[in-house]
Design an enzyme around this catalytic site. Structure first.
Site, PDB file in Angstrom:
ATOM      1  CD1 TRP A 131     -17.446  13.045 -17.386  1.00  0.00           C
ATOM      2  CD2 TRP A 131     -18.322  11.159 -16.546  1.00  0.00           C
ATOM      3  NE1 TRP A 131     -16.414  12.152 -17.193  1.00  0.00           N
ATOM      4  CE2 TRP A 131     -16.925  10.990 -16.679  1.00  0.00           C
ATOM      5  CE3 TRP A 131     -19.077  10.103 -16.039  1.00  0.00           C
ATOM      6  CZ2 TRP A 131     -16.273   9.800 -16.320  1.00  0.00           C
ATOM      7  CZ3 TRP A 131     -18.429   8.926 -15.681  1.00  0.00           C
ATOM      8  CH2 TRP A 131     -17.046   8.777 -15.820  1.00  0.00           C
TER       9      TRP A 131
ATOM     10  CG  ASN B 264      -8.551   1.519  -0.264  1.00  0.00           C
ATOM     11  OD1 ASN B 264      -8.427   2.513  -0.980  1.00  0.00           O
ATOM     12  ND2 ASN B 264      -8.351   0.287  -0.709  1.00  0.00           N
TER      13      ASN B 264
ATOM     14  CD  GLU C  56      -2.733  -1.255  -0.066  1.00  0.00           C
ATOM     15  OE1 GLU C  56      -3.274  -0.236  -0.530  1.00  0.00           O
ATOM     16  OE2 GLU C  56      -2.786  -2.368  -0.615  1.00  0.00           O
TER      17      GLU C  56
ATOM     18  CD1 TRP D  88      -1.354  -0.155  -3.788  1.00  0.00           C
ATOM     19  CD2 TRP D  88      -1.665   0.973  -5.711  1.00  0.00           C
ATOM     20  NE1 TRP D  88      -1.977  -0.996  -4.689  1.00  0.00           N
ATOM     21  CE2 TRP D  88      -2.180  -0.328  -5.878  1.00  0.00           C
ATOM     22  CE3 TRP D  88      -1.756   1.869  -6.776  1.00  0.00           C
ATOM     23  CZ2 TRP D  88      -2.766  -0.755  -7.069  1.00  0.00           C
ATOM     24  CZ3 TRP D  88      -2.340   1.444  -7.962  1.00  0.00           C
ATOM     25  CH2 TRP D  88      -2.842   0.143  -8.094  1.00  0.00           C
TER      26      TRP D  88
ATOM     27  CD1 TRP E 144     -13.081  10.891 -14.295  1.00  0.00           C
ATOM     28  CD2 TRP E 144     -11.636  11.816 -12.868  1.00  0.00           C
ATOM     29  NE1 TRP E 144     -12.083  11.471 -15.036  1.00  0.00           N
ATOM     30  CE2 TRP E 144     -11.169  12.045 -14.193  1.00  0.00           C
ATOM     31  CE3 TRP E 144     -10.884  12.306 -11.806  1.00  0.00           C
ATOM     32  CZ2 TRP E 144      -9.997  12.745 -14.471  1.00  0.00           C
ATOM     33  CZ3 TRP E 144      -9.713  13.003 -12.081  1.00  0.00           C
ATOM     34  CH2 TRP E 144      -9.277  13.221 -13.403  1.00  0.00           C
TER      35      TRP E 144
ATOM     36  CD1 TRP F  63     -11.149  10.611  -6.148  1.00  0.00           C
ATOM     37  CD2 TRP F  63     -13.020  10.020  -7.234  1.00  0.00           C
ATOM     38  NE1 TRP F  63     -12.204  10.750  -5.279  1.00  0.00           N
ATOM     39  CE2 TRP F  63     -13.367  10.404  -5.918  1.00  0.00           C
ATOM     40  CE3 TRP F  63     -14.032   9.611  -8.097  1.00  0.00           C
ATOM     41  CZ2 TRP F  63     -14.675  10.377  -5.446  1.00  0.00           C
ATOM     42  CZ3 TRP F  63     -15.343   9.585  -7.635  1.00  0.00           C
ATOM     43  CH2 TRP F  63     -15.652   9.962  -6.328  1.00  0.00           C
TER      44      TRP F  63
END
Ligand SMILES: Cc1cc2nc3c(=O)[nH]c(=O)nc-3n(C[C@H](O)[C@H](O)[C@H](O)COP(=O)(O)OP(=O)(O)OC[C@H]3O[C@@H](n4cnc5c(N)ncnc54)[C@H](O)[C@@H]3O)c2cc1C
Length: 451
Positions: A304, A339, A273, A276, A357, A380
């Protein structure tokens, strides 16, 4: 020997602070400063929760510095002008800080360096906030990775920097102190929040780390997906503003792994993690356009629906999808969201409500205590399917299946949506099956355009 200004930014700690450590080791005198930057404070991406938490951290840092014999100078105003004032008033000749990898930080630092070089001030910047810097983990041909798995494999082959000892400030006080203001209140910064904030400061962050490495870490690989349990570290707000270093987190996790060899897999998953986190920083470093638009340019063309009524229901946790509403209410009440829920509510906003987003990204920035451009933008774009990684656009989370799998007893949902079985709870505002089909059509429309 010189007088060095240490410029605190998102590194609000004394322990294992690379630039501060070097300043204390090398300088005759050290002047620690923090400048409230109107460009950041007024940005629509700046939220009251993270600012309130930062003020607590600064108050704690001010005390820690006083105990170490140094005075933290606060300034508020145009960054370059304040910096010039600090050097003029103090006669200092060197500026040290820890590097920032985001687009605004890079521009700001380049402007300060330009001025410093014209004014004869020596600037030194340090690797500190990441475990591996953007240029350190590259493919064999020297180009950056775009996919996490390959990046993480290479990342794990590199050695990690050691944790530094707590710095000892030089005995000598600066010959001249620059002017400073007292620490402003949230109200004075024009912001307000009703949140109850978690304990803030270096000691609080270390206590949280110790609590995690002695318990949840040892079951992390399984526990981390269950939002009803306190099974993740909840270190993100502390890490965001640098109340503790990523090196200290890894060192403690590895130590726990050595004491509990059966927990090695959990420690490795947890370190994954933090990888990331480095990964998303190098994405922004190599592809700064991703901060403001889709990483893959063709997805910038998505049309969108952006229905503000649906967006408002999502913001308020009133969509009639209990797992989604629970996540949004957890963030509103605490400034933190698990998360798994961040992925669920983000997927729901984009794929079920067909809202961009970027609307969700900004709302998160305004409400999270750990609001962080790199992680938030990365999360996102990953969820929307417009980003770097392998999450394909056609894989759409089903909120009911997610709830069944990750909150099987409904404990998390009932904690945040207690009225679920009463008439007060709204009916679903959309049909998942219908919206899913619309989302697929939307994304299919830009597939032909293969950029
Ligand atoms: C849509 C979306 C938005 C997000 N926005 C943010 C944000 O604004 N700020 C933020 O710090 N994280 C963000 N994340 C990543 C992640 O959800 C949080 O870092 C994590 O939930 C924080 O809780 P923790 O400290 O208990 O994490 P742990 O599971 O204990 O992980 C330890 C640390 O690793 C890092 N980390 C964990 N997961 C991720 C991840 N997926 N990506 C990058 N780093 C990670 C964080 O720094 C975290 O504190 C987002 C994820 C998604 C899907």
């Amino acid at each position: 020997m010189a007088t060095v200004v240490h410029w605190f930014r998102a590194d609000l700690r004394l322990r294992d602070n690379c630039a501060l450590h070097a300043a204390c080791a090398e300088a005759e005198a050290v002047i620690p400063v923090f400048i409230f930057d109107p460009a950041i404070l007024r940005s629509p991406d700046n939220g009251a929760p993270i600012t309130a938490f930062m003020l607590r951290l600064l108050s704690s840092l001010e005390k820690d510095l006083a105990a170490a014999g140094a005075r933290l100078i606060f300034r508020h105003g145009s960054l370059l002008e304040e910096m010039q004032g600090i050097f003029r008033e103090s006669g200092a000749t060197q500026l040290f800080y820890n590097r920032d990898y985001e687009p605004y930080g890079r521009e700001r630092d380049a402007a300060v360096e330009k001025w410093a070089s014209s004014a004869g001030i020596t600037v030194r910047s340090f690797k500190d906030s990441v475990l591996q810097e953007p240029g350190e983990v590259l493919k064999d041909d020297g180009t950056p990775y775009g996919v996490y798995t390959a990046y993480a494999r290479r990342w794990r082959l590199r050695p990690l920097d050691p944790v530094l000892p707590t710095p000892r400030f030089p005995k000598k006080a600066p010959a001249r102190q620059p002017r400073g203001i007292r620490l402003p209140t949230l109200k004075e910064l024009g912001l307000h929040t009703d949140l109850t904030l978690p304990a803030a400061g270096e000691s609080a962050a270390l206590a949280q780390l110790s609590k995690f490495t002695h318990g949840p870490l040892l079951r992390y690989a399984e526990g981390r997906n269950l939002p009803a349990e306190p099974a993740t570290s909840q270190l993100s707000p502390h890490l965001r503003m640098g109340a503790l270093s990523p090196r200290m987190i890894v060192a403690e996790a590895v130590r726990a792994g050595k004491s509990h060899p059966q927990a090695r897999e959990h420690v490795e998953t947890f370190i994954g993690e933090l990888i990331w986190r480095d990964f998303y920083r190098q994405v922004l470093w190599h592809h700064p356009h991703a901060a403001t638009s889709a990483f893959k340019p063709r997805y910038q063309e998505l049309k969108w629906g952006n229905d503000s009524r649906l967006f408002e229901a999502w913001q308020r946790g009133r969509t009639g999808f209990p797992i989604v509403d629970a996540g949004m209410r957890q963030m509103a009440a605490t400034g933190w969201m698990h998360n798994r829920l961040r992925m669920i509510v983000a997927s729901f906003l984009c794929k079920d409500l067909l809202v961009s987003w970027q609307w969700g990204e900004r709302f998160f920035m305004q409400h999270l205590l750990d609001a962080d451009l790199a992680n938030n933008n990365g999360g996102w774009q990953w969820t929307a399917g417009t980003g770097t990684d392998a999450q394909p656009w056609f894989r759409i989370f089903n909120p009911l299946a997610q709830a069944k799998k990750f909150d099987p007893e409904g404990a998390y949902i009932h904690r945040w949506v207690p009225e679920i079985d009463t008439p007060d709870y709204p009916r679903p505002i959309v049909s998942h099956a219908e919206q899913r089909a619309k989302a697929l059509a939307l994304f299919r429309g830009v597939q032909a355009n293969g950029r």
